[in-house]
Scaffold this motif. Structure first.
Motif, PDB file in Angstrom:
ATOM      1  N   VAL A  57      23.394  37.502  23.379  1.00 47.10           N
ATOM      2  CA  VAL A  57      24.772  37.971  23.201  1.00 47.10           C
ATOM      3  C   VAL A  57      25.009  38.355  21.746  1.00 47.10           C
ATOM      4  CG1 VAL A  57      27.213  37.336  23.359  1.00 47.10           C
ATOM      5  CG2 VAL A  57      25.616  36.605  25.141  1.00 47.10           C
ATOM      6  N   GLN A  58      24.523  37.537  20.840  1.00 47.63           N
ATOM      7  CA  GLN A  58      24.688  37.806  19.415  1.00 47.63           C
ATOM      8  C   GLN A  58      24.026  39.132  19.030  1.00 47.63           C
ATOM      9  OE1 GLN A  58      23.371  34.393  17.288  1.00 47.63           O
ATOM     10  NE2 GLN A  58      24.942  34.611  15.705  1.00 47.63           N
ATOM     11  N   CYS A  59      22.842  39.313  19.554  1.00 46.24           N
ATOM     12  CA  CYS A  59      22.060  40.515  19.264  1.00 46.24           C
ATOM     13  C   CYS A  59      22.772  41.765  19.792  1.00 46.24           C
ATOM     14  CB  CYS A  59      20.678  40.344  19.891  1.00 46.24           C
ATOM     15  SG  CYS A  59      19.685  41.824  19.916  1.00 46.24           S
ATOM     16  N   CYS A  60      23.240  41.708  21.046  1.00 43.12           N
ATOM     17  CA  CYS A  60      23.929  42.866  21.636  1.00 43.12           C
ATOM     18  C   CYS A  60      25.251  43.123  20.915  1.00 43.12           C
ATOM     19  CB  CYS A  60      24.165  42.646  23.122  1.00 43.12           C
ATOM     20  SG  CYS A  60      22.646  42.701  24.086  1.00 43.12           S
ATOM     21  N   ALA A  61      25.991  42.045  20.616  1.00 39.66           N
ATOM     22  CA  ALA A  61      27.269  42.201  19.920  1.00 39.66           C
ATOM     23  C   ALA A  61      27.055  42.870  18.566  1.00 39.66           C
ATOM     24  CB  ALA A  61      27.952  40.848  19.758  1.00 39.66           C
ATOM     25  N   ALA A  62      26.006  42.450  17.879  1.00 40.67           N
ATOM     26  CA  ALA A  62      25.718  43.018  16.557  1.00 40.67           C
ATOM     27  C   ALA A  62      25.411  44.509  16.656  1.00 40.67           C
ATOM     28  CB  ALA A  62      24.555  42.270  15.922  1.00 40.67           C
ATOM     29  N   GLN A  63      24.810  44.931  17.755  1.00 40.42           N
ATOM     30  CA  GLN A  63      24.471  46.339  17.922  1.00 40.42           C
ATOM     31  C   GLN A  63      25.562  47.096  18.691  1.00 40.42           C
ATOM     32  OE1 GLN A  63      20.441  47.358  18.731  1.00 40.42           O
ATOM     33  NE2 GLN A  63      19.615  45.478  17.849  1.00 40.42           N
ATOM     34  N   GLY A  64      26.691  46.441  18.909  1.00 38.51           N
ATOM     35  CA  GLY A  64      27.807  47.104  19.579  1.00 38.51           C
ATOM     36  C   GLY A  64      27.520  47.445  21.029  1.00 38.51           C
ATOM     37  N   ARG A  65      26.638  46.669  21.661  1.00 37.24           N
ATOM     38  CA  ARG A  65      26.301  46.943  23.057  1.00 37.24           C
ATOM     39  C   ARG A  65      27.034  45.976  23.971  1.00 37.24           C
ATOM     40  NH1 ARG A  65      21.668  50.442  23.492  1.00 37.24           N
ATOM     41  NH2 ARG A  65      21.702  49.998  25.717  1.00 37.24           N
ATOM     42  N   SER A  66      27.600  46.487  25.035  1.00 34.58           N
ATOM     43  CA  SER A  66      28.329  45.620  25.962  1.00 34.58           C
ATOM     44  C   SER A  66      27.375  44.972  26.963  1.00 34.58           C
ATOM     45  CB  SER A  66      29.394  46.437  26.689  1.00 34.58           C
ATOM     46  OG  SER A  66      28.822  47.610  27.215  1.00 34.58           O
ATOM     47  N   LEU A  67      27.809  43.827  27.461  1.00 27.06           N
ATOM     48  CA  LEU A  67      26.974  43.019  28.359  1.00 27.06           C
ATOM     49  C   LEU A  67      27.626  42.853  29.723  1.00 27.06           C
ATOM     50  CD1 LEU A  67      26.461  40.433  25.583  1.00 27.06           C
ATOM     51  CD2 LEU A  67      24.508  41.327  26.850  1.00 27.06           C
ATOM     52  N   VAL A  68      26.809  42.912  30.770  1.00 27.54           N
ATOM     53  CA  VAL A  68      27.285  42.645  32.124  1.00 27.54           C
ATOM     54  C   VAL A  68      26.497  41.464  32.691  1.00 27.54           C
ATOM     55  CG1 VAL A  68      27.502  43.532  34.472  1.00 27.54           C
ATOM     56  CG2 VAL A  68      27.929  45.040  32.529  1.00 27.54           C
ATOM     57  N   PRO A  69      27.135  40.298  32.804  1.00 27.17           N
ATOM     58  CA  PRO A  69      26.423  39.146  33.368  1.00 27.17           C
ATOM     59  C   PRO A  69      26.239  39.288  34.878  1.00 27.17           C
ATOM     60  CG  PRO A  69      28.668  38.537  32.718  1.00 27.17           C
ATOM     61  CD  PRO A  69      28.492  39.971  32.360  1.00 27.17           C
ATOM     62  N   GLN A  70      25.073  38.866  35.366  1.00 25.89           N
ATOM     63  CA  GLN A  70      24.794  38.951  36.808  1.00 25.89           C
ATOM     64  C   GLN A  70      24.126  37.679  37.315  1.00 25.89           C
ATOM     65  OE1 GLN A  70      22.555  42.528  37.670  1.00 25.89           O
ATOM     66  NE2 GLN A  70      24.357  43.859  37.371  1.00 25.89           N
ATOM     67  N   GLY A  71      24.489  37.320  38.544  1.00 25.28           N
ATOM     68  CA  GLY A  71      23.860  36.182  39.207  1.00 25.28           C
ATOM     69  C   GLY A  71      23.167  36.656  40.463  1.00 25.28           C
ATOM     70  N   GLY A  72      23.679  36.231  41.636  1.00 26.50           N
ATOM     71  CA  GLY A  72      23.018  36.564  42.895  1.00 26.50           C
ATOM     72  C   GLY A  72      23.431  37.915  43.467  1.00 26.50           C
TER      73      GLY A  72
END
Lengths: 463, 463
Positions: A57-72
């Motif tokens: 998360v830190q790495c993506c945030a630093a590069q301004g990239r958004s994250l989509v969490p996924q489970g099943g």
């Protein structure tokens, strides 16, 4: 591949290892689950533990990239849908049961553990999770919590929120919120973990949780009831609740078209549907050492039959018959055979308002477009209806009109436009339209407090 | 009287009427309840409804006056304590039961309704509130929610948080947050009402709520058990839970000094205490139409006696005897006779850690100051202990040292320094000292989001 993708992939590989990163076609090859856009992102990272997740998360945030969490990927409102530029964070590698405490009846699990895994571990200790739902084999803890899953037994044990004692989540800046409380009682200030429950990954990524368990209840008897109307069903529910509240495992309701549709998809269900009954109930009661519960249920049903409340009734006489009754209730995928285009809704109403609502809805669709087929089933004691539409003509271009037919009558009776599926991308416009503006504004403010840049699951729930 | 007091009093009288405003001695004449500083404020206003409450908050906020919400004044941590310059907002006039829905098993109540009032209304419909506690006659809905009250049955139905379906609260700027949801299932975005539950009136003033009810359970049998040690008690709990989980109403634990102290305050309890047992349990099971639960309990206790788990046992043979057993458990005020100075603590630990914790605590106090008497009782299945200290020498000047003895051992076992009483003013320093800094910072940020000027209940919970 874009240059910034290459830099990010290198950094993510450094954090999560080669086995923790998938790119391009490696992502597309996976099963996209219940939403076609789940795997639209170019990059997927699967951290092995909370520390890796925080670093991701830190790495993506630093590069301004958004994250989509996924489970099943069993969610039904597109809360896991991704865009090409998003980075998918799959929690599936974090699938460890950390601890089970029989005495305190709690289990500590990583976010990628499935509901089936929880129950496998818990049942060895005579316990089980208080929430059960049809997607039990695939649904993960992170998804159950992020969607505040409901299911079959909410009337007894509450929603997933009521099962969460402790929670750990990675925040948008990569710091870890840690409150792995395992106590029933803990009033040490604001209960901030509540924020992450039902937030669909927009306020933090759930990484670990302590869940309360309940004593396991095995089914003693399962019955399929044929009814003339819902009024009769509610009287039977009243009697069941009065006599056996703590041993009631399920009271599910199927409108005739839904039951017929599932039956038609499975030859072995041919004799299971009451042709002339507009409604069926699936009722299940738990085994009890001190009483013959199967006998109790049969007695109650016999008296309901005498009182003219029941049209017909099948009490399962074998494990196979029980499974068939449940297949009839749970195989909602069968609706897919009923038309090239489908839509699915999930509403809740006060129980006394259910009957009128469904009647009015059927009439409204008949005048709107009689070729649209309506399949309705749900969790009767929670007033929770699943409404599935199928048609041979496209439905998406009439989505707002269809939403209006389904959602507008809810306000007058205090209904909810999402009972248990959540908001995701699919119900977001409806929430913006029908939701209380003040609540929505406060939701946005809370989101800004925790994730001003919308790094986590952007475009979902609320702006 | 200060000039700004006069202006404010006039404005408040305009809003709430003459009968809604008390000033100076009229405030002091009231019963101050469990905290001596509850009535320190010069002005008390009692709005009659949410609209008046909102106007009161707006008016005070505009004049830069802070507000202290008050209900039944049964709180134990000074969350209702006021300073002379505060304005007390009493919710006691808002004591109307708005609606009761038998079918959905919910009740809608204004904040000033007492727990006893709820149960009186609910029991007519065969229902009751899932939380029960000793201060049931005075405790109001607003206080129960703001403190997330726990009590005797949290192991079964959860805390007050788990009973709250819908909530209305007046925010610091006088706007009304309104989410009077009555549905078990409602996943329409972040569940913001959770913020106000357990926030002790610092984030908003709870004005109305929709509460879930549970089927009423009447006691079938109440027993007082004498035990040699907690290990035996836990084995009995295991058996009770295995056989009768859904019919267990209470499993309370009393250490010998506590039981003796309450007995000595009531002549009628003379024969009720087992002289040689270091521990007693109060066990209560519910009536069941289908089984003789009193018989079931006696059989279970007989077998525990045979297995050497029980030293002695009294099963109540009359209503009077049952009341006496409960008096022995609930009259913790009796500790007041044990010394001129008292302190009270409320901690929770994982159940398996209870025994060692209490032994170590007794030893620690013996070396700290053997003249301090320690009275311990609690809710066994929640791991919730109430620890009361009494001494003839002052205790407050040694408060930090005493806190350290009680709180420091908790961290190693995952305990909580407040189980159900909350933080208020009394546990605020301890929370600041022992709490997680990141959680505290986030709590402060949430408070700033909702009440940047600290208009609501300043000085409580967190800064």
């Amino acid at each position: 591949m874009a240059r910034d993708d290459a830099t990010l992939i290198e950094a993510l590989t450094h954090i999560a290892g080669r086995e923790g990163v998938r790119v391009g076609e490696q992502v597309k090859l996976l099963d996209h689950g219940y939403h076609t856009e789940n795997l639209a992102a170019r990059i997927m990272v699967s951290p092995a533990d909370t520390q890796q997740l925080a670093a991701v998360v830190q790495c993506c945030a630093a590069q301004g990239r958004s994250l989509v969490p996924q489970g099943g990927l069993t969610g039904l409102v597109g809360a896991s849908a991704s865009r090409p530029e998003d980075v998918i964070v799959s929690l599936r590698r974090m699938n460890r049961i950390v601890a089970l405490d029989r005495e305190s009846m709690t289990i500590t699990v990583q976010a990628g553990v499935t509901l089936a895994q929880i129950n496998e571990a818990a049942r060895e200790a005579g316990l089980e999770f208080g929430v059960d739902l049809a997607s039990r084999d695939g649904a993960t803890v992170g998804g159950l919590i992020s969607h505040n899953a409901g299911g079959l037994r909410a009337f007894r044990h509450g929603m997933t929120r009521q099962q969460v004692l402790g929670l750990e989540a990675v925040l948008a800046d990569g710091t870890v919120f840690r409150d792995l409380n395992a106590l029933t009682k803990n009033n040490t200030g604001y209960d901030l973990k509540q924020l992450f429950i039902g937030a669909e990954g927009t306020l933090g990524i759930v990484s670990c949780a302590v869940l309360r368990l309940v004593p396991q209840q095995r089914a003693a008897a399962t019955a399929l009831l044929g009814l003339a109307d819902l009024r009769a069903g509610l009287e039977i529910v009243r009697r069941l609740r009065h006599a056996h509240y703590d041993r009631l495992l399920a009271v599910e309701v199927l409108w005739a078209d839904y039951a017929a549709c599932v039956r038609d998809a499975h030859p072995e269900l041919a004799n299971l549907v009451f042709e002339d009954c507009p409604l069926s109930l699936v009722v299940e009661v738990a085994h009890d050492d001190a009483i013959d519960m199967a006998q109790q249920l049969e007695t109650l049903l016999e008296s309901a039959l005498e009182d003219g409340l029941l049209e017909d009734c099948i009490v399962a006489s074998s494990g196979t018959q029980r499974e068939r009754i449940w297949l009839l209730r749970e195989d909602s995928d069968a609706v897919a055979h009923q038309g090239a285009h489908q839509l699915s809704f999930d509403v809740a109403l006060p129980v006394p308002a259910l009957d009128g609502y469904v009647r009015d809805l059927q009439a409204a669709f008949r005048s709107f477009d009689a070729s649209i087929k309506l399949f309705v089933f749900g969790h009767l004691m929670d007033g929770n209806l699943h409404i599935m539409l199928a048609a041979d003509t496209p439905l998406h271009d009439r989505y707002a009109d269809i939403e209006a037919l389904i959602y507008e009558p809810l306000a007058a009776v205090g209904g909810a436009l999402s009972a248990e599926h959540g908001i995701g991308v699919e119900k977001k416009a409806a929430l913006a339209r029908y939701g209380d503006p003040q609540r929505l504004a406060l939701m946005g403010a809370v989101r800004s407090l925790l994730d001003a840049k919308r790094t986590l699951n952007p475009g979902k729930v609320v702006d």
